[in-house]
Design a protein around this motif. Structure first.
Motif, PDB file in Angstrom:
ATOM      1  N   ASP A  57       7.392   4.729  16.160  1.00 47.63           N
ATOM      2  CA  ASP A  57       6.490   4.173  17.170  1.00 47.63           C
ATOM      3  C   ASP A  57       5.067   4.013  16.670  1.00 47.63           C
ATOM      4  O   ASP A  57       4.309   3.179  17.182  1.00 47.63           O
ATOM      5  N   VAL A  58       4.667   4.838  15.687  1.00 48.65           N
ATOM      6  CA  VAL A  58       3.302   4.824  15.155  1.00 48.65           C
ATOM      7  C   VAL A  58       3.348   5.192  13.676  1.00 48.65           C
ATOM      8  O   VAL A  58       4.191   5.996  13.266  1.00 48.65           O
ATOM      9  N   ILE A  59       2.439   4.602  12.908  1.00 49.95           N
ATOM     10  CA  ILE A  59       2.250   5.014  11.511  1.00 49.95           C
ATOM     11  C   ILE A  59       0.913   5.729  11.397  1.00 49.95           C
ATOM     12  O   ILE A  59      -0.103   5.232  11.883  1.00 49.95           O
ATOM     13  N   ILE A  60       0.912   6.910  10.776  1.00 44.80           N
ATOM     14  CA  ILE A  60      -0.333   7.579  10.389  1.00 44.80           C
ATOM     15  C   ILE A  60      -0.450   7.444   8.881  1.00 44.80           C
ATOM     16  O   ILE A  60       0.469   7.820   8.144  1.00 44.80           O
ATOM     17  N   ASP A  61      -1.571   6.903   8.422  1.00 48.46           N
ATOM     18  CA  ASP A  61      -1.754   6.718   6.985  1.00 48.46           C
ATOM     19  C   ASP A  61      -2.846   7.625   6.447  1.00 48.46           C
ATOM     20  O   ASP A  61      -4.005   7.513   6.836  1.00 48.46           O
ATOM     21  N   PHE A  62      -2.462   8.527   5.564  1.00 47.30           N
ATOM     22  CA  PHE A  62      -3.387   9.384   4.827  1.00 47.30           C
ATOM     23  C   PHE A  62      -3.004   9.275   3.353  1.00 47.30           C
ATOM     24  O   PHE A  62      -2.662  10.256   2.719  1.00 47.30           O
ATOM     25  N   SER A  63      -3.038   8.053   2.813  1.00 44.44           N
ATOM     26  CA  SER A  63      -2.546   7.864   1.454  1.00 44.44           C
ATOM     27  C   SER A  63      -3.672   7.479   0.501  1.00 44.44           C
ATOM     28  O   SER A  63      -4.542   8.288   0.199  1.00 44.44           O
ATOM     29  N   ASN A  64      -3.675   6.230   0.055  1.00 44.58           N
ATOM     30  CA  ASN A  64      -4.622   5.782  -0.961  1.00 44.58           C
ATOM     31  C   ASN A  64      -4.974   4.328  -0.704  1.00 44.58           C
ATOM     32  O   ASN A  64      -4.101   3.555  -0.279  1.00 44.58           O
ATOM     33  N   PRO A  65      -6.224   3.923  -0.931  1.00 44.99           N
ATOM     34  CA  PRO A  65      -6.592   2.522  -0.707  1.00 44.99           C
ATOM     35  C   PRO A  65      -5.717   1.530  -1.466  1.00 44.99           C
ATOM     36  O   PRO A  65      -5.560   0.383  -1.031  1.00 44.99           O
ATOM     37  N   LYS A  66      -5.132   1.960  -2.593  1.00 45.10           N
ATOM     38  CA  LYS A  66      -4.277   1.062  -3.368  1.00 45.10           C
ATOM     39  C   LYS A  66      -3.014   0.685  -2.599  1.00 45.10           C
ATOM     40  O   LYS A  66      -2.390  -0.342  -2.885  1.00 45.10           O
ATOM     41  N   ALA A  67      -2.633   1.514  -1.637  1.00 40.95           N
ATOM     42  CA  ALA A  67      -1.423   1.244  -0.851  1.00 40.95           C
ATOM     43  C   ALA A  67      -1.711   0.398   0.384  1.00 40.95           C
ATOM     44  O   ALA A  67      -0.792   0.084   1.155  1.00 40.95           O
ATOM     45  N   PHE A  68      -2.970   0.021   0.562  1.00 41.56           N
ATOM     46  CA  PHE A  68      -3.411  -0.631   1.808  1.00 41.56           C
ATOM     47  C   PHE A  68      -2.635  -1.904   2.110  1.00 41.56           C
ATOM     48  O   PHE A  68      -2.103  -2.071   3.212  1.00 41.56           O
ATOM     49  N   ASN A  69      -2.578  -2.831   1.166  1.00 36.98           N
ATOM     50  CA  ASN A  69      -1.971  -4.135   1.430  1.00 36.98           C
ATOM     51  C   ASN A  69      -0.511  -4.020   1.850  1.00 36.98           C
ATOM     52  O   ASN A  69      -0.075  -4.644   2.824  1.00 36.98           O
ATOM     53  N   GLY A  70       0.247  -3.220   1.115  1.00 34.29           N
ATOM     54  CA  GLY A  70       1.647  -3.032   1.454  1.00 34.29           C
ATOM     55  C   GLY A  70       1.834  -2.368   2.807  1.00 34.29           C
ATOM     56  O   GLY A  70       2.749  -2.713   3.561  1.00 34.29           O
ATOM     57  N   LEU A  71       0.949  -1.427   3.101  1.00 29.98           N
ATOM     58  CA  LEU A  71       1.046  -0.699   4.371  1.00 29.98           C
ATOM     59  C   LEU A  71       0.796  -1.615   5.561  1.00 29.98           C
ATOM     60  O   LEU A  71       1.573  -1.626   6.520  1.00 29.98           O
ATOM     61  N   VAL A  72      -0.299  -2.373   5.533  1.00 31.01           N
ATOM     62  CA  VAL A  72      -0.626  -3.227   6.682  1.00 31.01           C
ATOM     63  C   VAL A  72       0.392  -4.350   6.830  1.00 31.01           C
ATOM     64  O   VAL A  72       0.697  -4.788   7.951  1.00 31.01           O
ATOM     65  N   GLN A  93     -11.301  -4.423   2.809  1.00 33.60           N
ATOM     66  CA  GLN A  93     -10.168  -3.829   3.519  1.00 33.60           C
ATOM     67  C   GLN A  93     -10.543  -3.461   4.946  1.00 33.60           C
ATOM     68  O   GLN A  93      -9.766  -3.678   5.882  1.00 33.60           O
ATOM     69  N   ILE A  94     -11.725  -2.909   5.131  1.00 32.78           N
ATOM     70  CA  ILE A  94     -12.186  -2.555   6.474  1.00 32.78           C
ATOM     71  C   ILE A  94     -12.331  -3.806   7.332  1.00 32.78           C
ATOM     72  O   ILE A  94     -11.946  -3.836   8.506  1.00 32.78           O
ATOM     73  N   SER A  95     -12.880  -4.863   6.742  1.00 35.90           N
ATOM     74  CA  SER A  95     -13.028  -6.126   7.460  1.00 35.90           C
ATOM     75  C   SER A  95     -11.659  -6.678   7.864  1.00 35.90           C
ATOM     76  O   SER A  95     -11.492  -7.201   8.979  1.00 35.90           O
ATOM     77  N   MET A  96     -10.679  -6.551   6.978  1.00 34.12           N
ATOM     78  CA  MET A  96      -9.330  -7.021   7.286  1.00 34.12           C
ATOM     79  C   MET A  96      -8.740  -6.258   8.464  1.00 34.12           C
ATOM     80  O   MET A  96      -8.123  -6.847   9.364  1.00 34.12           O
ATOM     81  N   LEU A  97      -8.946  -4.935   8.467  1.00 32.84           N
ATOM     82  CA  LEU A  97      -8.457  -4.122   9.586  1.00 32.84           C
ATOM     83  C   LEU A  97      -9.065  -4.574  10.903  1.00 32.84           C
ATOM     84  O   LEU A  97      -8.370  -4.767  11.912  1.00 32.84           O
ATOM     85  N   LYS A  98     -10.378  -4.753  10.893  1.00 29.77           N
ATOM     86  CA  LYS A  98     -11.108  -5.036  12.123  1.00 29.77           C
ATOM     87  C   LYS A  98     -10.894  -6.461  12.622  1.00 29.77           C
ATOM     88  O   LYS A  98     -10.790  -6.684  13.840  1.00 29.77           O
ATOM     89  N   ASN A  99     -10.860  -7.411  11.699  1.00 31.73           N
ATOM     90  CA  ASN A  99     -10.888  -8.816  12.093  1.00 31.73           C
ATOM     91  C   ASN A  99      -9.554  -9.541  11.995  1.00 31.73           C
ATOM     92  O   ASN A  99      -9.428 -10.656  12.501  1.00 31.73           O
ATOM     93  N   ASP A 100      -8.580  -8.922  11.361  1.00 32.34           N
ATOM     94  CA  ASP A 100      -7.294  -9.587  11.163  1.00 32.34           C
ATOM     95  C   ASP A 100      -6.134  -8.747  11.695  1.00 32.34           C
ATOM     96  O   ASP A 100      -5.455  -9.129  12.642  1.00 32.34           O
TER      97      ASP A 100
END
Length: 254
Positions: A57-72, A93-100
């Motif tokens: 139902d939810v993903i909690i991510d405490f990994s690494n910025p390198k995994a960002f693209n695959g995760l989102v 990456q922050i902009s992608m989270l907020k705006n996309d």
């Protein structure tokens, strides 16, 4: 019951979240993802997100910025709400989270998952507004010697919150040793200390004529961030797509 996929489950924070989740009613860690699969957990761990076939139902991510693209990408394809706790994300990456990403799925994003830090931010915003033009502002953050990013995302979030409050915007000064000139009035100094096992310490100094006001927060355990992440997952489940933060969680709790 809220079923959670914990990305970075075998890292230090992932293991803290795993342990504390047992004390939370209404949720459980149903699956984990980590490149390290040598730690035994009570739930299945996948070395690749795409291998995970468990409904969550939810993903909690405490990994690494390198995994960002695959995760989102994984979260968006499956329409799974995302609690993003990984630090050191790039501005892009922050902009992608907020705006996309947040336009497609619910995203919970705060620079710091501690309720205490978010209270500090609220207090320094009020102080900055009242003291504007009369006090110099300096931010000092301290973390353990394994932390890679500097200054911390929390320190930058504090600076941004202060700057958004001020009528005249300030520039951020990170390093003074190369500048042979006195401090400018429209500056916010941001300083990073790395040493030992410091979990996290953030101080905001308002230095005026003949008086100093200091507001600080000290984390003595990583558990406060894990608790915040678990509360965020309960909050985010079943929310509509959008960007949510600790302010929203606190407001809903009142």
């Amino acid at each position: 019951m809220i079923n959670i996929l914990l990305s970075g489950c075998n890292g230090n924070m992932g293991q803290v979240i795993t342990r504390l989740s047992e004390d939370f009613s209404g949720l459980k860690i149903a699956a984990g993802s980590d490149i390290n699969n040598k730690i035994k957990n009570s739930y299945p761990v996948f070395t690749s997100l795409n291998e995970c076939d468990i409904k969550v139902d939810v993903i909690i991510d405490f990994s690494n910025p390198k995994a960002f693209n695959g995760l989102v990408e994984y979260a968006q394809e499956r329409r799974i709400p995302l609690v993003m706790c990984t630090t050191g994300l790039s501005a892009e990456q922050i902009s992608m989270l907020k705006n996309d990403v947040s336009k497609r799925i619910p995203v919970f994003f705060s620079a710091n998952m501690s309720i205490g830090i978010n209270l500090l931010i609220d207090l320094v915003k009020k102080a900055a507004k009242i003291l504007e033009g009369q006090f110099d502002i300096e931010i000092i953050e301290k973390h353990h010697n394994l932390k890679i990013d500097a200054p911390s995302g929390t320190a930058l979030a504090i600076a941004d919150a202060i700057n958004d409050t001020l009528n005249e915007k300030c520039e951020y000064t990170y390093d003074r040793h190369s500048k042979r000139k006195k401090r400018g009035k429209q500056e916010i100094g941001i300083h990073a200390v790395r040493g030992g096992t410091i979990v996290g310490d953030h101080s905001v100094i308002f230095a005026g004529k003949d008086e100093i006001i200091e507001i600080n927060h000290t984390a003595t355990s990583k558990e406060i961030f894990a608790v915040g992440a678990l509360k965020a997952s309960l909050f985010l489940a079943n929310k509509k797509p959008g960007l949510y933060s600790m302010d929203d969680l606190i407001a809903e709790s009142n």
